[in-house]
Scaffold this motif. Structure first.
Motif, PDB file in Angstrom:
ATOM      1  N   PRO A   1       0.812  -1.220   0.000  1.00  0.00           N
ATOM      2  CA  PRO A   1       0.000   0.000   0.000  1.00  0.00           C
ATOM      3  C   PRO A   1       0.843   1.267   0.000  1.00  0.00           C
ATOM      4  N   GLU A   2       0.149   2.370   0.121  1.00  0.00           N
ATOM      5  CA  GLU A   2       0.824   3.669   0.187  1.00  0.00           C
ATOM      6  C   GLU A   2       1.698   3.743   1.423  1.00  0.00           C
ATOM      7  N   VAL A   3       2.843   4.429   1.288  1.00  0.00           N
ATOM      8  CA  VAL A   3       3.777   4.534   2.416  1.00  0.00           C
ATOM      9  C   VAL A   3       4.070   5.990   2.797  1.00  0.00           C
ATOM     10  N   ARG A   4       3.504   6.909   2.020  1.00  0.00           N
ATOM     11  CA  ARG A   4       3.707   8.333   2.322  1.00  0.00           C
ATOM     12  C   ARG A   4       2.352   8.970   2.589  1.00  0.00           C
ATOM     13  N   PRO A   5       2.346  10.032   3.381  1.00  0.00           N
ATOM     14  CA  PRO A   5       1.060  10.685   3.661  1.00  0.00           C
ATOM     15  C   PRO A   5       0.415  11.189   2.369  1.00  0.00           C
ATOM     16  N   VAL A   6      -0.898  11.148   2.338  1.00  0.00           N
ATOM     17  CA  VAL A   6      -1.643  11.582   1.147  1.00  0.00           C
ATOM     18  C   VAL A   6      -1.370  13.053   0.862  1.00  0.00           C
ATOM     19  N   PHE A   7      -1.117  13.327  -0.391  1.00  0.00           N
ATOM     20  CA  PHE A   7      -0.947  14.710  -0.824  1.00  0.00           C
ATOM     21  C   PHE A   7      -2.054  14.999  -1.823  1.00  0.00           C
ATOM     22  N   PRO A   8      -3.038  15.810  -1.442  1.00  0.00           N
ATOM     23  CA  PRO A   8      -4.230  15.950  -2.293  1.00  0.00           C
ATOM     24  C   PRO A   8      -3.917  16.543  -3.669  1.00  0.00           C
ATOM     25  N   HIS A   9      -4.649  16.015  -4.644  1.00  0.00           N
ATOM     26  CA  HIS A   9      -4.498  16.415  -6.038  1.00  0.00           C
ATOM     27  C   HIS A   9      -4.492  17.923  -6.224  1.00  0.00           C
ATOM     28  N   GLU A  10      -5.484  18.582  -5.627  1.00  0.00           N
ATOM     29  CA  GLU A  10      -5.645  20.031  -5.857  1.00  0.00           C
ATOM     30  C   GLU A  10      -4.426  20.816  -5.375  1.00  0.00           C
ATOM     31  N   LYS A  11      -3.709  20.233  -4.424  1.00  0.00           N
ATOM     32  CA  LYS A  11      -2.544  20.958  -3.907  1.00  0.00           C
ATOM     33  C   LYS A  11      -1.320  20.789  -4.808  1.00  0.00           C
ATOM     34  N   LYS A  12      -1.374  19.764  -5.638  1.00  0.00           N
ATOM     35  CA  LYS A  12      -0.204  19.493  -6.489  1.00  0.00           C
ATOM     36  C   LYS A  12       0.042  20.620  -7.481  1.00  0.00           C
ATOM     37  N   TYR A  13      -1.039  21.212  -7.986  1.00  0.00           N
ATOM     38  CA  TYR A  13      -0.883  22.211  -9.055  1.00  0.00           C
ATOM     39  C   TYR A  13      -0.080  23.428  -8.597  1.00  0.00           C
ATOM     40  N   ALA A  14      -0.152  23.730  -7.314  1.00  0.00           N
ATOM     41  CA  ALA A  14       0.595  24.886  -6.794  1.00  0.00           C
ATOM     42  C   ALA A  14       2.107  24.613  -6.779  1.00  0.00           C
ATOM     43  N   LEU A  15       2.490  23.343  -6.917  1.00  0.00           N
ATOM     44  CA  LEU A  15       3.921  23.004  -6.877  1.00  0.00           C
ATOM     45  C   LEU A  15       4.605  23.214  -8.234  1.00  0.00           C
ATOM     46  N   TYR A  16       3.809  23.173  -9.310  1.00  0.00           N
ATOM     47  CA  TYR A  16       4.406  23.160 -10.651  1.00  0.00           C
ATOM     48  C   TYR A  16       5.371  24.319 -10.895  1.00  0.00           C
ATOM     49  N   LYS A  17       4.857  25.532 -10.822  1.00  0.00           N
ATOM     50  CA  LYS A  17       5.678  26.716 -11.171  1.00  0.00           C
ATOM     51  C   LYS A  17       6.922  26.822 -10.298  1.00  0.00           C
ATOM     52  N   PRO A  18       6.773  26.712  -8.967  1.00  0.00           N
ATOM     53  CA  PRO A  18       7.977  26.802  -8.135  1.00  0.00           C
ATOM     54  C   PRO A  18       9.026  25.739  -8.478  1.00  0.00           C
ATOM     55  N   LEU A  19       8.575  24.583  -8.988  1.00  0.00           N
ATOM     56  CA  LEU A  19       9.528  23.530  -9.361  1.00  0.00           C
ATOM     57  C   LEU A  19      10.098  23.744 -10.776  1.00  0.00           C
ATOM     58  N   GLY A  20       9.568  24.732 -11.500  1.00  0.00           N
ATOM     59  CA  GLY A  20      10.057  25.005 -12.854  1.00  0.00           C
ATOM     60  C   GLY A  20       9.331  24.228 -13.944  1.00  0.00           C
ATOM     61  N   PHE A  21       8.060  23.922 -13.709  1.00  0.00           N
ATOM     62  CA  PHE A  21       7.249  23.218 -14.713  1.00  0.00           C
ATOM     63  C   PHE A  21       6.083  24.113 -15.137  1.00  0.00           C
ATOM     64  N   ASP A  22       5.829  24.145 -16.451  1.00  0.00           N
ATOM     65  CA  ASP A  22       4.774  25.023 -16.979  1.00  0.00           C
ATOM     66  C   ASP A  22       3.571  24.263 -17.516  1.00  0.00           C
ATOM     67  N   GLY A  23       3.735  22.972 -17.766  1.00  0.00           N
ATOM     68  CA  GLY A  23       2.667  22.224 -18.422  1.00  0.00           C
ATOM     69  C   GLY A  23       2.107  21.137 -17.520  1.00  0.00           C
ATOM     70  N   VAL A  24       0.790  20.932 -17.621  1.00  0.00           N
ATOM     71  CA  VAL A  24       0.142  19.878 -16.843  1.00  0.00           C
ATOM     72  C   VAL A  24      -0.443  18.841 -17.794  1.00  0.00           C
ATOM     73  N   GLN A  25      -0.113  17.596 -17.527  1.00  0.00           N
ATOM     74  CA  GLN A  25      -0.710  16.474 -18.257  1.00  0.00           C
ATOM     75  C   GLN A  25      -1.798  15.893 -17.362  1.00  0.00           C
ATOM     76  N   PHE A  26      -2.952  15.676 -17.957  1.00  0.00           N
ATOM     77  CA  PHE A  26      -4.097  15.240 -17.144  1.00  0.00           C
ATOM     78  C   PHE A  26      -4.648  13.899 -17.603  1.00  0.00           C
ATOM     79  N   HIS A  27      -5.137  13.110 -16.668  1.00  0.00           N
ATOM     80  CA  HIS A  27      -6.152  12.110 -16.979  1.00  0.00           C
ATOM     81  C   HIS A  27      -7.487  12.861 -16.968  1.00  0.00           C
ATOM     82  N   ASP A  28      -8.491  12.331 -17.666  1.00  0.00           N
ATOM     83  CA  ASP A  28      -9.800  13.013 -17.652  1.00  0.00           C
ATOM     84  C   ASP A  28     -10.344  13.146 -16.224  1.00  0.00           C
ATOM     85  N   ASP A  29     -10.099  12.113 -15.405  1.00  0.00           N
ATOM     86  CA  ASP A  29     -10.656  12.191 -14.050  1.00  0.00           C
ATOM     87  C   ASP A  29      -9.731  12.917 -13.064  1.00  0.00           C
ATOM     88  N   ASP A  30      -8.561  13.380 -13.532  1.00  0.00           N
ATOM     89  CA  ASP A  30      -7.815  14.369 -12.743  1.00  0.00           C
ATOM     90  C   ASP A  30      -8.535  15.715 -12.860  1.00  0.00           C
TER      91      ASP A  30
END
Ligand code: 3MF
Ligand code: MG
Ligand code: MG
Length: 347
Positions: free
Chosen positions: A25-54
């Motif tokens: 199973p999972e071994v790290r604390p859950v990191f919610p999807h909606e919070k991930k998007y705020a990480l992109y720019k600070p990490l130097g990423f400009d593009g998001v690839q999505f699944h439809d259900d993301d």
């Protein structure tokens, strides 16, 4: 020489994971999807690839109006963050209706589900301002060859592509080939298969490929040659750079970490073709090691990006004149040693 490409990077939110694998199973604390998007720019990423259900969680249970409302919300979030949606992929492989495949299922009802969900994915893409849909044909294959008619399966995949092209006049379809896993043998294992489908389709210009390094390696192929093949046909929609240490489970290792020379050659092929100069992204599909501690682990993403950029410098500082001399002399022994020393940074 045209001016050097300034690369833009992308990844999908699934790259930030909690470490579950098929055996635990999972071994790290859950990191919610909606919070991930705020990480992109600070990490130097400009593009998001999505699944439809993301984009639209529980998409199968929602009305068109509810789906539109959720898409508007995601579009606003992307605009606020200054992010670009690169593609949306129908996550068909999760649905109970696709146990025996989607477009190639033996059941007409299940095939209908797969097509409808795919057309809805196109609508989702359009609503969030995205021009491409990725088909990772995960379950379009078989566990035993006798269970499906492969010729009919190919026709069905082509019919699906044509239905998608007819559904929206602008959308591009990028097929992500993979030779196996989760099926025993997939119907679209290489970029050659994907490009053949593109040319057979009703609008070849809008059907391209997305090449994942590890998928090419799992097929026993050289990822840089796969990329070169797509580029020669003007059909490289995007890439999933990562790595794979031989024929094992699908590893999604950090780019360049198992096959450094192969990574150099992928960067070289992309650079030479001017990939990225028309806005194409350097996409990553990498998985953090299960041993990694923390919440919202991203060091595998920044690490892969860093290695990519080092290799860009290596490609740009490679002595092409010397290379040409060695090619002219057909001294490939000298050429190989020079390449290796250049990658290793020794004189
Ligand atoms: C497969 C993919 C993704 C997968 C992702 C998560 C677009 O190689 O690129 O599909 O969903 O890897 O499993
Ligand atoms: Mg993979
Ligand atoms: Mg991938």
């Amino acid at each position: 020489m045209s001016k050097p490409t300034t690369y833009r990077f992308s990844f999908g939110p699934w790259n930030i994971s909690e470490g579950a694998d098929p055996f635990g199973p999972e071994v790290r604390p859950v990191f919610p999807h909606e919070k991930k998007y705020a990480l992109y720019k600070p990490l130097g990423f400009d593009g998001v690839q999505f699944h439809d259900d993301d984009v639209v969680p529980n998409i199968d249970d929602l009305t068109p109006a509810q789906i539109s409302k959720q898409c508007a919300k995601v579009k606003k979030m992307l605009d606020n963050q200054g992010l670009v949606p690169e593609f949306v992929a129908p996550r068909l492989w999760f649905a109970p209706q696709t146990v025996d495949g989607g477009y190639t299922a033996n059941s007409a009802k299940d095939r209908r589900y797969a097509l409808e969900r795919t057309l809805r994915t196109i609508d989702v893409a359009r609503e969030i301002g995205c021009g491409a849909v990725v088909l990772w044909l995960a379950r379009e294959g078989s566990y035993i060859r006798e269970s499906k008619n492969a010729r009919i399966a190919y026709q069905r995949i082509l019919e699906t592509i044509n239905a998608m092209l007819a559904h929206d006049k602008d959308i591009e379809i990028w097929i992500e080939p993979k030779p196996n896993e989760p099926t025993d043998a997939a119907y679209v294992p290489t970029i050659g298969h994907a490009v053949a489908l593109a040319y057979a389709s009703s609008d070849p210009k809008r059907v391209k490929g997305l090449i994942e390094t590890a998928h090419a390696l799992l097929a026993g192929l050289d990822a840089s040659d796969e990329m070169a093949f797509a580029l020669a046909h003007d059909k490289l929609g995007s890439v999933h750079l990562n790595d794979q240490n031989g024929l094992k489970y699908d590893q999604d290792k950090n780019f360049g970490t198992a096959n450094l020379r192969g990574a150099f050659n992928q960067v070289r092929v992309l650079e030479e073709a001017g990939y990225g100069s028309k806005g194409e992204f350097i996409g990553l599909d990498v998985k953090a090691m299960r041993t990694q501690k923390g919440k919202g682990v991203t060091s595998h993403l920044t690490g892969s990006k860093e290695l990519f950029l080092h290799l860009v410098n290596k490609v740009r500082s490679w002595d092409r004149k010397l290379e040409q001399q060695m090619i002219d002399a057909r001294d490939y022994e000298a050429l190989e040693l020079a390449v290796m020393k250049h990658i290793m940074g020794v004189r």
